[in-house]
Design an enzyme around this catalytic site. Structure first.
Site, mmCIF file in Angstrom:
data_model
loop_
_atom_site.group_PDB
_atom_site.id
_atom_site.type_symbol
_atom_site.label_atom_id
_atom_site.label_comp_id
_atom_site.label_asym_id
_atom_site.label_seq_id
_atom_site.Cartn_x
_atom_site.Cartn_y
_atom_site.Cartn_z
ATOM 1 N N LYS A 11 19.901 -8.237 84.530
ATOM 2 C CA LYS A 11 21.145 -8.857 85.003
ATOM 3 C C LYS A 11 20.911 -9.623 86.308
ATOM 4 C CE LYS A 11 23.351 -4.883 85.183
ATOM 5 N NZ LYS A 11 22.248 -3.976 84.765
ATOM 6 N N ARG A 59 31.872 -2.172 84.676
ATOM 7 C CA ARG A 59 31.102 -1.157 83.943
ATOM 8 C C ARG A 59 31.909 0.067 83.566
ATOM 9 N NH1 ARG A 59 26.183 -1.992 87.802
ATOM 10 N NH2 ARG A 59 25.106 -0.166 87.195
ATOM 11 N N ARG A 96 9.510 -2.439 89.379
ATOM 12 C CA ARG A 96 10.268 -3.447 90.138
ATOM 13 C C ARG A 96 9.958 -3.369 91.631
ATOM 14 N NH1 ARG A 96 16.597 -3.802 89.463
ATOM 15 N NH2 ARG A 96 16.497 -1.590 89.946
ATOM 16 N N ARG A 115 13.416 0.061 95.270
ATOM 17 C CA ARG A 115 14.778 0.568 95.440
ATOM 18 C C ARG A 115 14.802 2.086 95.371
ATOM 19 N NH1 ARG A 115 19.032 -2.699 91.836
ATOM 20 N NH2 ARG A 115 19.631 -0.606 91.219
ATOM 21 N N ARG A 153 20.842 7.018 85.576
ATOM 22 C CA ARG A 153 21.567 5.736 85.473
ATOM 23 C C ARG A 153 21.742 5.328 84.008
ATOM 24 N NH1 ARG A 153 17.603 2.569 89.015
ATOM 25 N NH2 ARG A 153 18.666 0.690 88.321
HETATM 26 P P1 AP5 Z 1 16.586 -6.764 87.116
HETATM 27 O O1 AP5 Z 1 16.930 -8.201 86.933
HETATM 28 O O2 AP5 Z 1 16.519 -6.219 88.498
HETATM 29 O O3 AP5 Z 1 17.513 -5.849 86.173
HETATM 30 P P2 AP5 Z 1 19.027 -5.389 86.381
HETATM 31 O O4 AP5 Z 1 19.671 -5.351 85.031
HETATM 32 O O5 AP5 Z 1 19.689 -6.211 87.437
HETATM 33 O O6 AP5 Z 1 18.763 -3.906 86.860
HETATM 34 P P3 AP5 Z 1 19.483 -3.043 87.997
HETATM 35 O O7 AP5 Z 1 18.628 -1.826 88.161
HETATM 36 O O8 AP5 Z 1 19.740 -3.850 89.233
HETATM 37 O O9 AP5 Z 1 20.799 -2.675 87.300
HETATM 38 P P4 AP5 Z 1 21.753 -1.537 87.655
HETATM 39 O O10 AP5 Z 1 22.922 -1.894 86.846
HETATM 40 O O11 AP5 Z 1 21.200 -0.183 87.462
HETATM 41 O O12 AP5 Z 1 21.883 -1.636 89.251
HETATM 42 P P5 AP5 Z 1 23.018 -2.206 90.194
HETATM 43 O O13 AP5 Z 1 22.353 -2.723 91.399
HETATM 44 O O14 AP5 Z 1 23.963 -3.076 89.473
HETATM 45 O O15 AP5 Z 1 15.160 -6.550 86.386
HETATM 46 C C1 AP5 Z 1 14.498 -5.302 86.465
HETATM 47 C C2 AP5 Z 1 12.976 -5.557 86.494
HETATM 48 O O16 AP5 Z 1 12.585 -6.167 85.253
HETATM 49 C C3 AP5 Z 1 12.529 -6.535 87.602
HETATM 50 O O17 AP5 Z 1 11.299 -6.095 88.123
HETATM 51 C C4 AP5 Z 1 12.359 -7.883 86.868
HETATM 52 O O18 AP5 Z 1 11.355 -8.672 87.490
HETATM 53 C C5 AP5 Z 1 11.943 -7.423 85.477
HETATM 54 N N1 AP5 Z 1 12.421 -8.333 84.425
HETATM 55 C C6 AP5 Z 1 13.658 -8.901 84.326
HETATM 56 N N2 AP5 Z 1 13.736 -9.680 83.231
HETATM 57 C C7 AP5 Z 1 12.513 -9.586 82.594
HETATM 58 C C8 AP5 Z 1 11.988 -10.169 81.394
HETATM 59 N N3 AP5 Z 1 12.723 -11.007 80.625
HETATM 60 N N4 AP5 Z 1 10.711 -9.851 81.046
HETATM 61 C C9 AP5 Z 1 9.966 -8.991 81.831
HETATM 62 N N5 AP5 Z 1 10.415 -8.423 82.989
HETATM 63 C C10 AP5 Z 1 11.683 -8.723 83.365
HETATM 64 O O19 AP5 Z 1 23.814 -0.859 90.561
HETATM 65 C C11 AP5 Z 1 23.239 0.134 91.350
HETATM 66 C C12 AP5 Z 1 24.238 1.257 91.587
HETATM 67 O O20 AP5 Z 1 25.395 0.737 92.277
HETATM 68 C C13 AP5 Z 1 24.803 1.931 90.337
HETATM 69 O O21 AP5 Z 1 23.948 2.962 89.857
HETATM 70 C C14 AP5 Z 1 26.130 2.468 90.874
HETATM 71 O O22 AP5 Z 1 25.936 3.627 91.640
HETATM 72 C C15 AP5 Z 1 26.589 1.364 91.809
HETATM 73 N N6 AP5 Z 1 27.419 0.328 91.135
HETATM 74 C C16 AP5 Z 1 27.104 -0.989 91.013
HETATM 75 N N7 AP5 Z 1 28.067 -1.642 90.363
HETATM 76 C C17 AP5 Z 1 29.012 -0.729 90.058
HETATM 77 C C18 AP5 Z 1 30.245 -0.807 89.344
HETATM 78 N N8 AP5 Z 1 30.687 -1.963 88.826
HETATM 79 N N9 AP5 Z 1 30.966 0.330 89.212
HETATM 80 C C19 AP5 Z 1 30.540 1.520 89.731
HETATM 81 N N10 AP5 Z 1 29.368 1.655 90.390
HETATM 82 C C20 AP5 Z 1 28.601 0.537 90.557
#
Ligand code: AP5
Length: 226
Positions: A22, A97, A135, A168, A179
């Protein structure tokens, strides 16, 4: 093509499990469309780093891999989309989400005359765990790397600004599993809600191709649906 007519503003919702790409896709789409990336995860991490009231409320939940309260993220998103850079559109990364968040977003966007398109990034869980374990991120410019699929030129150093890359705190294997469970429990069911609410929803295979190829596919879908 819009034949010179002004288009309605668009909200692109990037939906998918942790590690589905994402954040990576949001950054590429921002370059492609000029729409700002709105990452609720990044906003919450900024509060944690600042040590302010919101940060203190959410830090434990985030470190445990749990979702933070709906009302809190709904308020953050509402404030953010009111800013002038969101006038033509924006990219939501990691929001909504839960069904409650999805309902609130629907009301917010309808009230502002903003079209919504949901992109579901589909990736196998084994791949997701490998991606998150590898990552690395630049704490200065936010560029995402991966030790396997996108290593920096020099180990653990950002290609763009020379800063030391960081892992992270929630990318340990135990928290990644939590997660993913939270995703299964609370977030994946939102897909059914999107269907029943008649949202424009596309599935994109985000597990096989490199990020720019996936981005091109998403761009075509949001521009003309194919
Ligand atoms: P990346 O692009 O970082 O993936 P991502 O889907 O963004 O993963 P996140 O871990 O950031 O998602 P998340 O939903 O757990 O975390 P968030 O910060 O939103 O890619 C991952 C890796 O893969 C990278 O190394 C990249 O280089 C590689 N990659 C990407 N595409 C690739 C490809 N095509 N081929 C090969 N490699 C690739 O949330 C964190 C926390 O915040 C949550 O756990 C929760 O506690 C809180 N939170 C956030 N939003 C909310 C919400 N809306 N409601 C409640 N709590 C929330």
């Amino acid at each position: 093509m819009n034949n010179g007519q002004k288009r309605s503003p668009r909200a692109v919702v990037l939906f998918g499990p942790p590690g589905s790409g994402k954040g990576t896709q949001a950054k590429l789409l921002t370059e492609r469309t000029g729409f700002p990336q709105i990452s609720t995860g990044d906003m919450l991490r900024e509060h944690v780093q600042a040590g302010d009231e919101i940060g203190r409320e959410v830090a434990k939940l985030m470190h445990a891999g749990s979702l933070v309260p709906d009302e809190l993220v709904n308020a953050l998103v509402k404030q953010r989309v009111a800013r002038p850079d969101c006038r033509d559109g924006f990219i939501l990364d990691g929001y909504p989400r839960t069904q409650q968040q999805a309902e609130r977003l629907g009301v917010l966007l309808e009230g502002r005359g903003i079209d919504q398109v949901v992109i579901h990034l589909v990736v196998d869980y084994n791949k997701v765990i490998a991606r998150l374990s590898g990552r690395r991120q630049c704490p200065v410019c936010g560029t995402l790397y991966n030790v396997l699929s996108r290593p920096p030129k020099q180990a653990d150093v950002c290609d763009l600004d020379g800063a030391g890359l960081v892992i992270r705190e929630d990318d340990s294997e135990a928290v990644i599993r939590e997660r993913l469970e939270e995703y299964e429990r609370q977030t994946r069911p939102v897909l059914e809600y999107f269907h029943s609410a008649g949202r424009r929803l596309y599935e994109v295979d985000a597990g096989r191709e490199v990020p720019p190829v996936v981005c091109e596919r998403i761009y075509k879908l949001i521009e003309n649906g194919g």
